[in-house]
Scaffold this motif. Sequence first.
Motif, PDB file in Angstrom:
ATOM      1  N   GLY A 191       7.910  25.264 -29.618  1.00 21.64           N
ATOM      2  CA  GLY A 191       8.200  26.218 -30.643  1.00 21.64           C
ATOM      3  C   GLY A 191       7.791  25.802 -32.028  1.00 21.64           C
ATOM      4  O   GLY A 191       7.248  24.707 -32.252  1.00 21.64           O
ATOM      5  N   PHE A 192       8.028  26.695 -33.007  1.00 20.55           N
ATOM      6  CA  PHE A 192       7.622  26.434 -34.396  1.00 20.55           C
ATOM      7  C   PHE A 192       8.365  25.245 -34.995  1.00 20.55           C
ATOM      8  O   PHE A 192       7.781  24.439 -35.719  1.00 20.55           O
ATOM      9  N   ASP A 193       9.651  25.105 -34.709  1.00 12.38           N
ATOM     10  CA  ASP A 193      10.440  24.018 -35.313  1.00 12.38           C
ATOM     11  C   ASP A 193       9.943  22.662 -34.856  1.00 12.38           C
ATOM     12  O   ASP A 193       9.966  21.666 -35.629  1.00 12.38           O
ATOM     13  N   THR A 194       9.516  22.546 -33.612  1.00 18.31           N
ATOM     14  CA  THR A 194       9.003  21.250 -33.120  1.00 18.31           C
ATOM     15  C   THR A 194       7.763  20.854 -33.892  1.00 18.31           C
ATOM     16  O   THR A 194       7.589  19.684 -34.264  1.00 18.31           O
ATOM     17  N   ILE A 195       6.862  21.793 -34.134  1.00 13.35           N
ATOM     18  CA  ILE A 195       5.635  21.498 -34.892  1.00 13.35           C
ATOM     19  C   ILE A 195       5.992  21.080 -36.305  1.00 13.35           C
ATOM     20  O   ILE A 195       5.431  20.111 -36.863  1.00 13.35           O
ATOM     21  N   LEU A 196       6.948  21.772 -36.936  1.00 14.38           N
ATOM     22  CA  LEU A 196       7.328  21.438 -38.322  1.00 14.38           C
ATOM     23  C   LEU A 196       8.016  20.076 -38.385  1.00 14.38           C
ATOM     24  O   LEU A 196       7.815  19.311 -39.348  1.00 14.38           O
ATOM     25  N   SER A 197       8.810  19.751 -37.342  1.00 20.94           N
ATOM     26  CA  SER A 197       9.502  18.453 -37.363  1.00 20.94           C
ATOM     27  C   SER A 197       8.518  17.307 -37.192  1.00 20.94           C
ATOM     28  O   SER A 197       8.691  16.214 -37.773  1.00 20.94           O
ATOM     29  N   GLU A 198       7.486  17.586 -36.362  1.00 21.07           N
ATOM     30  CA  GLU A 198       6.480  16.535 -36.207  1.00 21.07           C
ATOM     31  C   GLU A 198       5.785  16.251 -37.519  1.00 21.07           C
ATOM     32  O   GLU A 198       5.335  15.119 -37.767  1.00 21.07           O
ATOM     33  N   ARG A 199       5.672  17.223 -38.374  1.00 19.05           N
ATOM     34  CA  ARG A 199       4.997  17.065 -39.668  1.00 19.05           C
ATOM     35  C   ARG A 199       5.985  16.874 -40.809  1.00 19.05           C
ATOM     36  O   ARG A 199       5.598  16.889 -41.978  1.00 19.05           O
ATOM     37  N   HIS A 200       7.275  16.713 -40.434  1.00 19.44           N
ATOM     38  CA  HIS A 200       8.309  16.496 -41.431  1.00 19.44           C
ATOM     39  C   HIS A 200       8.322  17.607 -42.475  1.00 19.44           C
ATOM     40  O   HIS A 200       8.406  17.378 -43.680  1.00 19.44           O
ATOM     41  N   MET A 201       8.242  18.846 -41.985  1.00 19.56           N
ATOM     42  CA  MET A 201       8.158  19.987 -42.883  1.00 19.56           C
ATOM     43  C   MET A 201       9.365  20.906 -42.760  1.00 19.56           C
ATOM     44  O   MET A 201       9.356  22.032 -43.264  1.00 19.56           O
ATOM     45  N   LEU A 202      10.418  20.467 -42.094  1.00 16.26           N
ATOM     46  CA  LEU A 202      11.569  21.338 -41.871  1.00 16.26           C
ATOM     47  C   LEU A 202      12.253  21.734 -43.157  1.00 16.26           C
ATOM     48  O   LEU A 202      12.841  22.821 -43.258  1.00 16.26           O
ATOM     49  N   ASP A 203      12.181  20.851 -44.156  1.00 13.83           N
ATOM     50  CA  ASP A 203      12.895  21.150 -45.403  1.00 13.83           C
ATOM     51  C   ASP A 203      11.970  21.682 -46.493  1.00 13.83           C
ATOM     52  O   ASP A 203      12.402  21.834 -47.649  1.00 13.83           O
ATOM     53  N   GLU A 204      10.740  21.921 -46.108  1.00 17.22           N
ATOM     54  CA  GLU A 204       9.804  22.399 -47.113  1.00 17.22           C
ATOM     55  C   GLU A 204      10.000  23.891 -47.372  1.00 17.22           C
ATOM     56  O   GLU A 204      10.725  24.590 -46.654  1.00 17.22           O
ATOM     57  N   LYS A 205       9.275  24.366 -48.399  1.00 18.60           N
ATOM     58  CA  LYS A 205       9.373  25.777 -48.754  1.00 18.60           C
ATOM     59  C   LYS A 205       8.672  26.658 -47.700  1.00 18.60           C
ATOM     60  O   LYS A 205       7.856  26.185 -46.908  1.00 18.60           O
ATOM     61  N   ARG A 206       8.993  27.983 -47.726  1.00 14.40           N
ATOM     62  CA  ARG A 206       8.466  28.945 -46.745  1.00 14.40           C
ATOM     63  C   ARG A 206       6.963  28.937 -46.726  1.00 14.40           C
ATOM     64  O   ARG A 206       6.325  28.910 -45.660  1.00 14.40           O
ATOM     65  N   PHE A 207       6.330  28.963 -47.891  1.00 16.10           N
ATOM     66  CA  PHE A 207       4.876  29.009 -47.968  1.00 16.10           C
ATOM     67  C   PHE A 207       4.256  27.790 -47.315  1.00 16.10           C
ATOM     68  O   PHE A 207       3.261  27.871 -46.578  1.00 16.10           O
ATOM     69  N   ASP A 208       4.849  26.603 -47.575  1.00 18.33           N
ATOM     70  CA  ASP A 208       4.319  25.356 -47.013  1.00 18.33           C
ATOM     71  C   ASP A 208       4.479  25.339 -45.503  1.00 18.33           C
ATOM     72  O   ASP A 208       3.604  24.837 -44.778  1.00 18.33           O
TER      73      ASP A 208
END
Length: 617
Positions: free
Chosen positions: A65-82
Amino acid sequence: MRMMRNFFPKTLRYQMLLLILMIVSVPILLIGYTVKIQAEKALLQEKQIKLFGIARLLDHHLGNGFDTILSERHMLDEKRFDKIKALNERLASYTDIVAAVNVGVGVGYYSKELDAIITYGPSDTYANKVGISIEKLHPGRKVMETGQSMVQFGKLVRGNIMNVMLPIERNGQIVGYIWANELTDDVQAQLKVMDKNIVWSVLIGILVGMMLTVGLTNRFVKDVEEIKRGLQRLRFNLKKPIVSMEGEIGEIVDEINHMAQSLIDARSLNENIMYSIADGVVTVDTEGMITTMNQAAQQITGFTLEEVIGRRYKEIFRENDQFHSLLLDTLVSGTNHIGIEINYPVKEKYIYISISTSILIDSHNKTIGAVVVFKDLTQQHSLQEQVYRAERLAALGELMASIAHEIRNPLTAIKGFVQYLQNVDSDEERQEYMPIIIKEVDRVNRVIEQLLYFARPYKTHYMWVNINELIESTLVLVQNKTTRHKVEFRLFLADSLPQVEADAEQIRQVLLNLLINAMQAITDKGSVIIDTWQPDPSFVCVRITDTGNGIAEENRKKIFDPFFTTKSAGTGLGLAVVQRIISAHYGQVEIESQVNEWTAVTLKLPVVHQGGKHDES
């Protein structure tokens, strides 16, 4: 409707071609249309299966899912656009590969949490769509809410498309959806190619079918044309049969030839019957022109066919004071006359015949003329007259005895009083007995007058008479102060009663005699009922019913005998005169009675006088 009839082919050949065209083309068109619909349906199903397969490939590639990809890139806390940018960088290359492999197909991911398009491949065409949120009424939102796949036709982000949407479910949660779509223009282009092939197939099938059926029907039409020409020949000559043919058409031809032969036989039979029957038969057309006359009619009338065929009936059988044609009356009024006995004008003389007339109609119930059938009764009528005269001579002796009895009594009284007065000198006695002598003389005179009327009626004067009016005027003569308290007269006169041809004064005498008899039969109080009606077109009936003493059974056979009476002051000639007058009018008198209850006298008069205008009986 009339315009359609004008364009509808008139000949059998073109009618069959039109029919075959419809028989061949309609099923082929229906099959072609069905194939087209089924093919379009199959094509769309194929497209849907293909697009859902692409969507499942994308779903598999997404992994956890999307959250797994964002966690791999350490982007879970980033802004929506990022987050959108990071996910696009990770997934866009795969969506482009899938779009490149499936030419014309658009694919992509949509994130429910970010409410944005993550990828839209091919990205070189639709990269500007990344980050856009779908509309509130977009079917993709319904997919994410319900978790159900959906197929959508219509205008979406990239235009008019067929769009399949597959929900993305991870850990029991719907995190977005994947779509795969194809422009409907491409689908329609494929459908047009398929429709073109179907149309050509249908047209070729119709053309081939027409060529085959035209060849088959030419022989049939040729046979029908031959039958048509044969029927035209049979119309004028039944002895020229149609040429024999094979198959079912040949069976029809054989039946037609058989029917023609049957018509020849029937015509010969009719001619033989017309020739052999003893009754005369004459037919006329609607204009009164004589069309046929059989052998018996020629012998009875003395006319030959050459003298009458094609000439007017009334010119041959002339109407005059003694003869009115019942045949022409039937032709004009439509009234049939059955068994009427009249004097009939033939060549240079009159004969006495029994005649029946009726209308002639064709198979369409249309009047085409009239027919008269007659039998010569001249000899029979002459014999009847001789028998009648013999019967009158036989009755004359009885009549003379009755006359002698009726006259002897008053004469004896007159003689006695005269002899007595010869020896009387007193004027008082003369004054006493002279009225008695006068009364007896009047009695003798009355008997003689009625006897003369019975033996030799007055000359008849026939005219058209309204029976109802005649009854009403006669009733005035018997209704007076002395009868009103004793007898109630009730009239039931038919409104539509036709006039009858009769002697008004003689019929009045008949009615007067019957009304007087009816009143005299009522001893205390009672009623006299008078009815009129028309039982059939040829006759009119009058019935006079009284509630008097009735007639005893032993007297019923004698009531018409001259001088028979049960009244103390009667002459016994009233009913004899009634019967004499009605018989002279070719009518009938019937009497019914119930002792001490009622008596009914019915008169049946012909509408048209059957014996001639100046008959004297």
